[in-house]
Write an enzyme that holds these catalytic residues in place. Structure first.
Site, PDB file in Angstrom:
ATOM      1  N   THR A 120      -4.146  -5.137   0.941  1.00  0.00           N
ATOM      2  CA  THR A 120      -3.598  -3.874   1.133  1.00  0.00           C
ATOM      3  C   THR A 120      -4.509  -2.709   2.032  1.00  0.00           C
ATOM      4  O   THR A 120      -3.732  -1.982   2.556  1.00  0.00           O
ATOM      5  CB  THR A 120      -3.219  -3.167  -0.379  1.00  0.00           C
ATOM      6  OG1 THR A 120      -4.379  -3.073  -0.987  1.00  0.00           O
ATOM      7  CG2 THR A 120      -2.447  -3.902  -1.065  1.00  0.00           C
ATOM      8  N   VAL A 159      30.904  21.365  -8.480  1.00  0.00           N
ATOM      9  CA  VAL A 159      30.215  20.681  -7.444  1.00  0.00           C
ATOM     10  C   VAL A 159      30.683  19.423  -6.917  1.00  0.00           C
ATOM     11  O   VAL A 159      30.279  19.006  -5.906  1.00  0.00           O
ATOM     12  CB  VAL A 159      28.738  20.487  -8.269  1.00  0.00           C
ATOM     13  CG1 VAL A 159      27.818  19.737  -7.493  1.00  0.00           C
ATOM     14  CG2 VAL A 159      27.978  21.653  -8.727  1.00  0.00           C
ATOM     15  N   GLN A 160      31.635  18.651  -7.646  1.00  0.00           N
ATOM     16  CA  GLN A 160      31.837  17.389  -7.464  1.00  0.00           C
ATOM     17  C   GLN A 160      33.028  17.471  -6.310  1.00  0.00           C
ATOM     18  O   GLN A 160      32.703  16.652  -5.376  1.00  0.00           O
ATOM     19  CB  GLN A 160      32.679  16.937  -8.637  1.00  0.00           C
ATOM     20  CG  GLN A 160      31.983  16.250  -9.668  1.00  0.00           C
ATOM     21  CD  GLN A 160      31.735  17.609 -10.651  1.00  0.00           C
ATOM     22  OE1 GLN A 160      31.784  18.481 -10.508  1.00  0.00           O
ATOM     23  NE2 GLN A 160      31.393  17.217 -11.980  1.00  0.00           N
ATOM     24  N   PHE A 218      34.053  27.288 -11.914  1.00  0.00           N
ATOM     25  CA  PHE A 218      34.271  26.059 -12.784  1.00  0.00           C
ATOM     26  C   PHE A 218      35.165  26.502 -14.155  1.00  0.00           C
ATOM     27  O   PHE A 218      34.732  26.972 -15.098  1.00  0.00           O
ATOM     28  CB  PHE A 218      32.946  25.702 -13.248  1.00  0.00           C
ATOM     29  CG  PHE A 218      33.049  24.414 -14.040  1.00  0.00           C
ATOM     30  CD1 PHE A 218      33.362  23.229 -13.444  1.00  0.00           C
ATOM     31  CD2 PHE A 218      32.376  24.120 -15.248  1.00  0.00           C
ATOM     32  CE1 PHE A 218      33.557  21.991 -13.902  1.00  0.00           C
ATOM     33  CE2 PHE A 218      32.510  22.936 -15.701  1.00  0.00           C
ATOM     34  CZ  PHE A 218      33.089  21.891 -15.206  1.00  0.00           C
ATOM     35  N   HIS A 271      21.227  26.159 -12.827  1.00  0.00           N
ATOM     36  CA  HIS A 271      21.750  27.349 -13.526  1.00  0.00           C
ATOM     37  C   HIS A 271      21.095  28.643 -13.352  1.00  0.00           C
ATOM     38  O   HIS A 271      19.643  28.784 -13.510  1.00  0.00           O
ATOM     39  CB  HIS A 271      21.976  27.246 -14.989  1.00  0.00           C
ATOM     40  CG  HIS A 271      23.003  25.811 -15.029  1.00  0.00           C
ATOM     41  ND1 HIS A 271      24.150  25.885 -14.613  1.00  0.00           N
ATOM     42  CD2 HIS A 271      22.663  24.641 -15.518  1.00  0.00           C
ATOM     43  CE1 HIS A 271      24.994  24.703 -14.893  1.00  0.00           C
ATOM     44  NE2 HIS A 271      23.960  24.000 -15.522  1.00  0.00           N
ATOM     45  N   LYS A 319       0.829  -1.195  -0.216  1.00  0.00           N
ATOM     46  CA  LYS A 319       0.011   0.147  -0.128  1.00  0.00           C
ATOM     47  C   LYS A 319       0.991   1.380  -0.025  1.00  0.00           C
ATOM     48  O   LYS A 319       1.808   1.013   0.897  1.00  0.00           O
ATOM     49  CB  LYS A 319      -0.910  -0.010   1.185  1.00  0.00           C
ATOM     50  CG  LYS A 319      -2.300   0.886   1.074  1.00  0.00           C
ATOM     51  CD  LYS A 319      -3.111   0.357   0.191  1.00  0.00           C
ATOM     52  CE  LYS A 319      -4.243   1.224   0.438  1.00  0.00           C
ATOM     53  NZ  LYS A 319      -5.507   0.215  -0.605  1.00  0.00           N
ATOM     54  N   ARG A 328      30.661  32.331  -9.955  1.00  0.00           N
ATOM     55  CA  ARG A 328      29.423  32.378 -10.350  1.00  0.00           C
ATOM     56  C   ARG A 328      28.297  31.911  -9.197  1.00  0.00           C
ATOM     57  O   ARG A 328      28.841  32.020  -8.036  1.00  0.00           O
ATOM     58  CB  ARG A 328      29.213  31.068 -11.065  1.00  0.00           C
ATOM     59  CG  ARG A 328      29.751  29.791 -10.656  1.00  0.00           C
ATOM     60  CD  ARG A 328      29.575  28.627 -11.483  1.00  0.00           C
ATOM     61  NE  ARG A 328      29.853  27.417 -10.880  1.00  0.00           N
ATOM     62  CZ  ARG A 328      29.762  26.217 -11.321  1.00  0.00           C
ATOM     63  NH1 ARG A 328      29.348  26.122 -12.530  1.00  0.00           N
ATOM     64  NH2 ARG A 328      30.059  25.107 -10.599  1.00  0.00           N
TER      65      ARG A 328
END
Length: 298
Positions: A62, A229-230, A164, A258, A17, A181
């Site tokens: 259920t 970001v990594q 970046f 972005h 369920k 940025r």
């Protein structure tokens, strides 16, 4: 069974369920505490005669699963969604001898107690969707429960201290390097505990959430530079594992949402990264899962 049926085999089966909702109010005099949750419950049975011959005699309806969630909320109470998910798994595995596996996915509604000038209201709350808390609990018959907790839809943004540069270029690359940025993402994180007992799930969830925000933002007076970001994602994971010993593995997904500076030169205006256009798509999507290194067996 037809002849074709002898040439196939089951990979997995399950039923249950979804979206079972409940609000639990705990009253201690005039002071009330609430928790609202939404649960998906899935069971796997020993037999598959319902699939093979339409024999429904082993099926727990259920609707009964839904009622069970409601009843257990009353009988057991809900300390937190992780423990309640474990209670649901345990109920089905111990109450029925033909249930092989129980799985629960649960989300908590983000209610926050109203407060003013440091004084908390006794019984009034405001819906505050800063982040969604969820968990997954799974247990096999006679097996050890596995618990994951998570946070999702936690949108964070910083206006500087992100760049970046130095990325690979080929003939299709048009992206310009950025030393500074706007960095915005909606964080999804899911982590696995190394045990299901003697864990303060509330404190652990809060600490992971705070660690994600801390690593994203950096010190409040100056921030912290993110070259990708990594790198931010990975350093967050390492910090979580360092701080919370009950966590063995963590997955984080950070879509790069972005914001682009709007070109206003045709309007005779100089826009120095003050007015930006939010883009819904496409967006970069960065993900990674890390875990503690397995100890070598002697």
């Amino acid at each position: 069974m037809t002849m074709a049926g002898y040439n196939v085999e089951f990979v997995r089966t399950g039923y249950g369920k979804n979206t079972v909702k409940v609000l639990v109010i705990r009253r201690q005099g005039s002071h009330h505490t609430i928790i609202e949750l939404k649960a998906d419950v899935e069971l796997t049975l020993k037999t598959r005669k319902d699939y093979l011959s339409g024999d429904n005699s082993d099926i727990i309806p259920t609707d009964t699963i839904k009622n069970t969630v409601h009843a257990l909320a009353k009988i057991k109470g809900v300390k937190n969604i992780e423990q309640f998910s474990l209670d649901i798994c345990n109920h089905f595995l111990t109450s029925f001898n033909h249930v092989l596996r129980a799985k629960v996915h649960m989300e908590e509604a983000p209610w926050r107690r109203l407060d003013k000038n440091g004084i908390e209201h006794a019984h009034a709350f405001i819906f505050s969707p800063e982040a969604c808390r969820f968990c997954d609990a799974e247990q096999d018959l006679n097996g050890i429960p596995v618990v994951h907790s998570g946070v999702k839809d936690m949108k964070v943004l910083k206006t500087t201290q992100s760049g970046f540069e130095g990325f690979l270029r080929d003939r299709f690359t048009t992206l310009q390097e950025a030393k500074d940025r706007c960095f915005c993402t909606s964080v999804y994180a899911r982590w696995r505990y190394n045990r299901s007992h003697d864990v303060d799930f509330d404190a652990a969830w809060k600490r992971v959430k705070e660690t994600i925000i801390e690593k994203f933002a950096g010190p409040y007076d100056r921030g912290e530079y993110s070259p990708s970001v990594q790198k931010t994602l990975y350093e967050t994971q390492v910090l979580v594992l360092d701080r919370i010993l009950e966590v063995d593995e963590i997955e984080i997904i950070m879509p790069n949402q972005h914001y682009f500076t709007i070109d206003m030169t045709k309007m005779g205006l100089m826009n120095k990264d003050e007015v930006l256009l939010p883009l819904d798509n496409p967006s970069g999507n960065i993900t990674g899962t890390v875990r503690r290194k397995q100890r070598a067996r002697l």
